[in-house]
Design an enzyme around this catalytic site. Structure first.
Site, PDB file in Angstrom:
ATOM      1  N   ASP A 278       4.194  -3.577   4.144  1.00 58.24           N
ATOM      2  CA  ASP A 278       3.642  -4.484   3.153  1.00 58.24           C
ATOM      3  C   ASP A 278       2.122  -4.293   3.195  1.00 58.24           C
ATOM      4  O   ASP A 278       1.572  -3.730   4.143  1.00 58.24           O
ATOM      5  CB  ASP A 278       4.043  -5.926   3.446  1.00 58.24           C
ATOM      6  CG  ASP A 278       3.863  -6.810   2.207  1.00 58.24           C
ATOM      7  OD1 ASP A 278       3.239  -6.348   1.234  1.00 58.24           O
ATOM      8  OD2 ASP A 278       4.342  -7.959   2.210  1.00 58.24           O
TER       9      ASP A 278
HETATM   10  C1  BGC Z   1       3.240  -8.852  -0.998  1.00 59.88           C
HETATM   11  C2  BGC Z   1       4.254  -7.809  -1.414  1.00 59.88           C
HETATM   12  C3  BGC Z   1       3.689  -6.981  -2.548  1.00 59.88           C
HETATM   13  C4  BGC Z   1       2.383  -6.367  -2.097  1.00 59.88           C
HETATM   14  C5  BGC Z   1       1.739  -5.472  -3.139  1.00 59.88           C
HETATM   15  C6  BGC Z   1       1.860  -8.273  -0.753  1.00 59.88           C
HETATM   16  O1  BGC Z   1       0.906  -9.287  -0.660  1.00 59.88           O
HETATM   17  O2  BGC Z   1       3.694  -9.517   0.160  1.00 59.88           O
HETATM   18  O3  BGC Z   1       5.456  -8.437  -1.784  1.00 59.88           O
HETATM   19  O4  BGC Z   1       4.619  -6.035  -2.967  1.00 59.88           O
HETATM   20  O5  BGC Z   1       1.475  -7.399  -1.777  1.00 59.88           O
HETATM   21  O6  BGC Z   1       1.164  -6.218  -4.154  1.00 59.88           O
END
Ligand code: BGC
Length: 753
Positions: A278
């Site tokens: 993530d």
């Molecule tokens: C989130 C993810 C997301 C990623 C990219 C993170 O803050 O937890 O679910 O895909 O950002 O935007």
């Protein structure tokens, strides 16, 4: 110049020199090993990192919009291109409710809007894989049209507590429903030849201190509850990528857990795709790659340095680097961009809006309908109250949001359906909303409605004299970075008074409450006041039209709750071990989001820096089935405008499966659909079992009055097993298993050796 850097540069030059013919070498699906052999160490390390490095090495920075923005404006990340070997960068973009990219581009008049589909909770409430698949397919067609390669979705974390800020993006408290919904979603998206990222693997069940908090979970609960949705989705739908989560699991960041990312995901489940982190997730880049977290997003300079250092001191092996690089390349060769696809930038937004509307009607859940308060006469006049009636919340915030061109409110939907809106109420709310217009940033950080208002009794009485019915909408909105405050679960004092005053003014006329929420709220204290309650969830950009479809009976509601509505938060088994904060979202963002967790030297705060999953496997109905106080609305609950009758069910062993079937007949007066779940109750064995566990489900087609359908559901006998932590394997007791569907259906037993 550092010695290491010099060494690497030499290695790069040497490889070019010794491979004079490499100028011609270009990546294909069949020469990945050769390409890996040809890459310099520098190129390999870059391939393990996204290109969105922030200018400074700041772990709190949002993804830099450098390379990602050039490739696809507004996307979340990219992979690293190596032009000399024909390796393109590919684009990764959110998210669960539809593609999240920038709707406008500098110096360009065209708009790049995407469709906002219904939230995950609503999709799961359809209990209909075909509907979820159709939504996925529509989303995927926009991903392809806009030149994106991987959609960062779906999220299938278990709804452990009603207050998790991201519940709206997730599917269920039950692992089978969550897993099958995720699988249908993935199949739909990937049918377009683009990828998905099944997230957040695993136990990302709270947003408070999500980057550092430690989920302390027993091995049995982990396998049976928290990993099972991922296992089902991986095995049924094979997502191109899996995204590790931010949190720690039993002391180790999931992004650094070889047990999770390699032993279980790949070893036990046979997954062969790529694991990405993530955004800014994990702590030690080298430990991440060693554990099998192949791609680090969005990619930071200090991670590059750390990988370089670990390679030099031998704590990271070149074999591990090569293995992950290979997975990055295997992903790249699957993508549209690699195959030379050029974005059309012309998705069929009109068709997709229609899909939103149809899907949304299939997931709305009718919780109460006394004296047939619903459906409303579509030619009637309705007094419409509540901010959410005029500014309906289409979905949640953060990366789960979408830049959509428009949203249909309930007010617009009812007007489109031919209803007349009582003008007095309309004016009061429209005026209040005009005074607090949404800011563009609200979409990401949290778009909240103005505080609810309480129209004076005289106004309500006028409205009641004029209108045939009243509808009050209660809305909630949440998103990543923060959990919902404790008070968000209950109606505010104003909302509660509004409902009671309206009910008094409208005595003798239908009063309908519409819940425009992403997760459960408290209903027990007020549910006897209105005649009808429709849980419409956060239904996407066509929400108002879909709500009107159900309220006026154009579509008969057939959604069923994918999670329990408890009487109180205190009844929820995870509540003693959940943050349960009472502060504004802004305060939560400041205090508990991002990396603001405890350091190694500060005392760990219970439920903030760690959470004991003391309820173990007894999550949701597995707990409430044994709880004396009952619930407001149980898992699987949902009414219809018609009635169904069941025949005698049958269950038998067929090969390695149990086959369950039952005849369902529509004995009411309007067409409708019925959900048929099958729960298994195990014989008494060595391990404690829940009273019942969902094993499969199906939904009938649209049955006309008098029409019947034979519903067939089959599931593997192996799925009746439980995880025995001592034996470290799944075990199933022999004996008589009982299969049940709903109180309306007889139980049926099968002896299984
Ligand atoms: C989130 C993810 C997301 C990623 C990219 C993170 O803050 O937890 O679910 O895909 O950002 O935007």
């Amino acid at each position: 110049m550092k010695f290491k850097t010099l060494l690497m540069m030499c290695a790069g030059t040497m490889s070019m020199a010794t491979n004079g013919q490499t100028n011609q070498l270009r990546l294909t699906a069949d020469n990945i090993d050769q390409i890996v052999a040809e890459l310099t160490t520098d190129e390999k390390l870059h391939l393990l990192l996204g290109t969105g490095m922030p200018g400074e090495d700041n772990p709190h920075a949002m993804p830099a919009v450098g390379a990602s923005d050039k490739l696809l404006p507004g996307s979340a990340g990219t992979t690293y291109p190596v032009e000399r070997l024909g390796i393109p960068a590919i684009a990764l973009a959110d998210g669960p409710a539809g593609l999240r990219i920038s709707p406008k581009r500098a110096g360009d008049d065209q708009t790049y809007y995407c469709t906002r589909f219904p939230s995950g909770t609503l999709l799961a409430s359809t209990w209909d894989s075909a509907v979820v698949d159709s939504v996925g397919a529509a989303m995927g067609s926009e991903v392809l049209a806009y030149g994106c390669d991987v959609l960062l979705a779906p999220g299938t974390n278990i709804m452990r507590n009603p207050l998790c800020g991201r519940n709206f993006e997730y599917f269920s408290e039950d692992p089978v429903l969550a897993g099958k919904t995720a699988a249908a979603y993935i199949k739909g998206v990937q049918s377009n030849g683009v990828g998905t990222s099944l997230k957040h693997f695993a136990c990302n069940n709270q947003e408070t201190c999500r980057n550092t908090t430690d989920a302390r979970v027993s091995e049995r609960a982990l396998r049976e509850i928290y990993l099972q949705p991922f296992e089902i989705a991986v095995q049924e739908a094979n997502p191109w990528t899996v995204m590790s989560s931010y949190n720690k699991l039993n002391g180790t960041h999931t992004a650094e857990s070889a047990k999770l990312l390699t032993d279980i995901l790949r070893g036990d489940w046979g997954y062969e795709g790529l694991v990405m982190s993530d955004w800014f997730g994990g702590k030690d880049a080298a430990a991440m790659v060693s554990a099998g977290n192949d791609l680090l997003e969005p990619g930071m300079r200090h991670q590059y340095a750390r990988l370089e250092e670990a390679l030099a001191d031998g704590s990271l092996t070149m074999a591990d680097v090569d293995r992950s690089v290979k997975r990055v390349l295997e992903l790249v060769v699957r993508t549209p961009r690699f195959h030379g696809y050029k974005a059309t930038n012309a998705p069929d937004l009109q068709r997709d809006a229609q899909i939103v509307r149809e899907a949304a009607t299939q997931g709305m859940v009718l919780l109460k309908n006394e004296n047939k308060a619903l459906p409303l006469n579509s030619k009637g006049k309705v007094a419409l109250l509540g901010m959410g009636s005029y500014a309906t919340v289409a979905g949640g915030t953060g990366s789960g949001g979408v830049n959509n061109a428009y949203e249909v409110s309930l007010a617009e939907g009812l007007a489109n359906a031919g209803m007349t809106l009582e003008p007095g109420m309309r004016e009061i709310y429209e005026t209040a909303l005009k005074a607090k217009p949404k800011k563009p940033d609200d979409l990401y950080w949290g778009a909240f409605l103005p505080e609810e208002i309480l129209p004076e009794t005289a106004f309500l009485q006028n409205a009641a004299a004029d209108a045939d019915a009243a509808i009050i909408t209660f809305s909630r909105s949440s998103g990543e970075f923060a959990d919902r405050a404790v008070s968000d679960f209950s109606l505010t004092a104003t909302e509660d008074s509004l409902l009671r005053r309206v009910a008094r003014a409208f005595e003798g006329k239908p009063v309908v409450v519409v819940l425009n929420v992403g997760a459960p709220i408290e209903t027990a204290s007020w549910c006897d006041v209105p005649g009808a309650i429709l849980c419409a969830w956060q239904p996407g950009q066509e929400g108002g039209n879909a709500m009107a479809d159900v309220l006026t009976g154009r579509v008969n509601p057939s959604g069923r709750l994918p999670m329990t509505f408890p009487m109180t938060l205190a009844d929820v088994p995870s509540t003693p071990n959940f943050p349960m904060l009472e502060m504004t979202r802004k305060e939560m963002l400041e205090k508990f989001s991002g990396f603001a967790g405890a350091t190694d030297t500060t005392a760990l705060r219970r439920n903030i820096d760690y959470a004991d999953y003391a309820e173990d496997i007894f999550v949701g109905y597995r707990h409430f089935d044994l709880a004396p106080q009952g619930v407001a609305y149980p898992f699987g609950y949902g009414l219809s405008y018609t009635e169904f009758e069941y025949g005698q069910p049958q269950a038998k062993i067929e090969g390695d499966k149990i086959k369950y079937n039952v005849q369902v007949k529509n004995v009411g007066s309007v067409a409708g659909r019925e959900v048929v779940p099958v729960y298994a109750s195990a014989p008494r064995g060595a391990l404690t079992k829940p009273l019942r566990e969902l094993k499969g489900y199906s939904k009938t087609g649209l049955l006309q009055p008098g029409e019947s359908e034979m519903v067939e559901i089959s599931f593997p006998i192996a799925s009746l097993a439980s995880y025995d932590p001592e034996a470290e394997k799944w075990v199933r007791d022999g004996g008589t298993y009982n299969f049940s569907s709903s109180p309306k259906v007889a139980n049926v037993s099968v002896k299984i050796d």
